[in-house]
Design a protein around this motif. Structure first.
Motif, PDB file in Angstrom:
ATOM      1  N   VAL A 341     -23.250  36.403   1.385  1.00  0.00           N
ATOM      2  CA  VAL A 341     -22.419  36.896   2.476  1.00  0.00           C
ATOM      3  C   VAL A 341     -21.897  35.754   3.347  1.00  0.00           C
ATOM      4  N   VAL A 342     -22.749  34.759   3.577  1.00  0.00           N
ATOM      5  CA  VAL A 342     -22.385  33.669   4.502  1.00  0.00           C
ATOM      6  C   VAL A 342     -21.076  32.989   4.106  1.00  0.00           C
ATOM      7  N   PRO A 343     -20.868  32.616   2.831  1.00  0.00           N
ATOM      8  CA  PRO A 343     -19.591  31.989   2.481  1.00  0.00           C
ATOM      9  C   PRO A 343     -18.392  32.914   2.708  1.00  0.00           C
ATOM     10  N   VAL A 344     -18.585  34.231   2.520  1.00  0.00           N
ATOM     11  CA  VAL A 344     -17.511  35.186   2.745  1.00  0.00           C
ATOM     12  C   VAL A 344     -17.144  35.235   4.227  1.00  0.00           C
ATOM     13  N   ASN A 407     -22.330  42.494  -4.952  1.00  0.00           N
ATOM     14  CA  ASN A 407     -21.380  41.554  -5.557  1.00  0.00           C
ATOM     15  C   ASN A 407     -19.992  42.179  -5.698  1.00  0.00           C
ATOM     16  N   GLU A 408     -19.946  43.423  -6.230  1.00  0.00           N
ATOM     17  CA  GLU A 408     -18.670  44.084  -6.406  1.00  0.00           C
ATOM     18  C   GLU A 408     -18.000  44.378  -5.064  1.00  0.00           C
ATOM     19  N   LYS A 409     -18.792  44.816  -4.088  1.00  0.00           N
ATOM     20  CA  LYS A 409     -18.237  45.176  -2.788  1.00  0.00           C
ATOM     21  C   LYS A 409     -17.779  43.939  -2.012  1.00  0.00           C
ATOM     22  N   LEU A 410     -18.503  42.837  -2.154  1.00  0.00           N
ATOM     23  CA  LEU A 410     -18.068  41.598  -1.506  1.00  0.00           C
ATOM     24  C   LEU A 410     -16.769  41.088  -2.125  1.00  0.00           C
ATOM     25  N   GLU A 411     -16.629  41.288  -3.427  1.00  0.00           N
ATOM     26  CA  GLU A 411     -15.384  40.891  -4.095  1.00  0.00           C
ATOM     27  C   GLU A 411     -14.211  41.727  -3.580  1.00  0.00           C
ATOM     28  N   LEU A 412     -14.450  43.028  -3.400  1.00  0.00           N
ATOM     29  CA  LEU A 412     -13.424  43.900  -2.840  1.00  0.00           C
ATOM     30  C   LEU A 412     -13.094  43.477  -1.401  1.00  0.00           C
ATOM     31  N   ASN A 415     -10.838  40.581  -1.469  1.00  0.00           N
ATOM     32  CA  ASN A 415      -9.481  40.969  -1.876  1.00  0.00           C
ATOM     33  C   ASN A 415      -8.721  41.606  -0.718  1.00  0.00           C
ATOM     34  N   ILE A 416      -9.413  42.445   0.064  1.00  0.00           N
ATOM     35  CA  ILE A 416      -8.773  43.123   1.198  1.00  0.00           C
ATOM     36  C   ILE A 416      -8.240  42.098   2.201  1.00  0.00           C
ATOM     37  N   PHE A 417      -9.046  41.063   2.470  1.00  0.00           N
ATOM     38  CA  PHE A 417      -8.645  40.068   3.479  1.00  0.00           C
ATOM     39  C   PHE A 417      -7.970  38.846   2.854  1.00  0.00           C
ATOM     40  N   ASP A 418      -7.789  38.909   1.538  1.00  0.00           N
ATOM     41  CA  ASP A 418      -7.122  37.821   0.825  1.00  0.00           C
ATOM     42  C   ASP A 418      -7.781  36.469   1.122  1.00  0.00           C
TER      43      ASP A 418
END
Length: 444
Positions: A341-344, A407-412, A415-418
């Motif tokens: 989460v931290v890098p996101v 993992n899947e939700k963090l990827e989404l 994508n939402i915030f580009d």
């Protein structure tokens, strides 16, 4: 990535086997490096003591990681892999973390609650760090385990009560005298129990120690080893006139210290307290000596009662420490989950602050006459808007860390915030193998 702990210990192998699978001090460093170069292993720490040899590893796959660790141990000590499998315990994931916490706190030791293992874990971790075989996971986990063990020892009585006969003998002396560092001690006998008694006396600060033995050469040898004094058994009566503590452990069939000898010695003593501790079977000290004034005479049954009571106290403390371990495992898992989460969150903040900086540059171009104070006010308020807008998305991102589909939700989320976050845990890169001349041979 997966945590694996593979242990050869007092439950899985007898002492003869454990002696054959112990890394010598000068081999630990190269062993860590050799294991780190092995397929599937991302991080590793090797622990090797007189009672256990253990490998802690972060692996990219459980089954291959376990196999290559066991193959590494087999190759290191000249065993077949199947033989190693028979003498090892394998813990994975939370159970591997639990095992490390149990070992570091002394809950898995032969002597429950012993503190020496904490120093050995710390030293093993430092060696692995020096050899660069640890990374993000173990640099955090081993520090957590060491901190946990220190706190457990400080907040409970697990290490305060004697649970070995020789140690209990010295502790009994302390109950009579308080501090014993200025006392004169006699150790009768030159065997293993006598040596342990000497070590415990030295550990309690006693410097005036005389080893008395029927065979003077053995007494001399042991005395030289520990830099204390020695004397023949015939000198025992004279030495008793000024002694404070006597610990006796011989294989004699008759009393070494008889009632007659002690009555004779009492004439030369000034009613000072004398502690006699008999850890021999059959007994070395005449039990009638109990009748003499100022003489405290203890035998192995007295010591056993103390050891049993102390062991119960240690077990109570161990149970208290064990109850704290699930919270430590949960804290570790939360930390691991947050790694993704931290890098996101960092990427989201960087993008938002980049937009704020671009906005300020645009304002500077369109309103060139702003004073420095006016510019600071605008900058502060635009940052405040950014922070308020980010508050809920960051909260949502943190909550995703404990989601089973994180993992899947963090990827989404990205994508939402580009945004594009850095990889949370970077596996080791393929390492070039070199020969003794330094020439590159290839890649793994």
């Amino acid at each position: 990535m997966h945590l694996i702990a593979i242990s050869i210990n007092h439950r899985t192998a007898d002492v003869a086997l454990r002696e054959r699978v112990a890394f010598k001090d000068d081999a630990i460093r190269s062993a860590n490096v050799d294991l780190y170069e092995t397929k599937s292993i991302l991080e590793n720490v090797i622990l090797s003591t007189c009672n256990r040899t253990e490998v802690y590893a972060v692996a990219d796959q459980i089954h291959t990681g376990r196999y290559y660790i066991q193959r590494f141990l087999a190759r290191s000590f000249g065993f077949d892999v199947e033989e190693i499998k028979e003498m090892t315990e394998v813990k994975v994931g939370d159970e591997a973390v639990r095992h490390l916490l149990n070992v570091t706190a002394g809950l898995d030791s032969v002597v429950l609650g012993e503190t020496q293992i904490l120093g050995q874990i710390r030293e093993s971790f430092f060696i692995a760090q020096d050899e660069e075989t640890t990374g993000t996971i173990f640099n955090h986990l081993f520090k957590q385990a060491i901190t946990f063990a220190k706190k457990a020892h400080n907040e409970t009585d697990i290490a305060d009560n004697a649970v070995s006969v020789s140690y209990a003998a010295v502790e009994l002396s302390k109950k009579v005298f308080g501090k014993i560092n200025n006392k004169q001690a006699i150790v009768v006998g030159a065997g293993d129990m006598s040596e342990l008694s000497i070590l415990n006396l030295i550990g309690s600060g006693v410097t005036d120690i005389t080893i008395v033995n029927r065979t003077l050469a053995k007494a001399d040898q042991l005395a030289s080893k520990h830099q204390v004094k020695s004397a023949p058994l015939s000198d025992l009566s004279n030495l008793l006139s000024s002694a404070d503590i006597v610990i006796s452990s011989t294989s004699a069939e008759d009393y070494i210290l008889s009632m007659d000898m002690m009555q004779h010695v009492q004439q030369y003593r000034k009613n000072d307290s004398l502690v006699l501790i008999d850890i021999a079977v059959p007994r070395d000290i005449d039990p009638q000596i109990d009748e003499l004034e100022s003489v405290f005479n203890y035998d192995v049954d007295d010591l056993k009662g103390l050891v049993d009571a102390n062991l119960r106290e240690r077990q109570n403390a161990a149970n208290e420490i064990a109850q704290r371990i699930p919270a430590e495992i949960e804290a570790h898992n939360e930390w691991v989950n947050m790694l993704g989460v931290v890098p996101v969150i960092r990427a989201l903040r960087e993008k938002a602050m980049g937009i704020q900086e671009e906005t300020m540059e645009s304002i500077d171009r369109k309103l060139p006459g702003l004073s420095e104070r006016e510019r600071k006010v605008i900058s502060k308020h635009t940052k405040s808007i950014i922070n308020q807008m980010l508050k809920d998305p960051i909260k949502q991102a943190k909550e995703l860390s404990s989601d089973k589909n994180s993992n899947e939700k963090l990827e989404l989320f990205q994508n939402i915030f580009d945004i594009e976050a850095e990889q949370a845990y970077e596996p080791k890169k393929s390492k070039r193998r070199v020969n003794s001349t330094g020439r590159i041979l290839g890649f793994e």
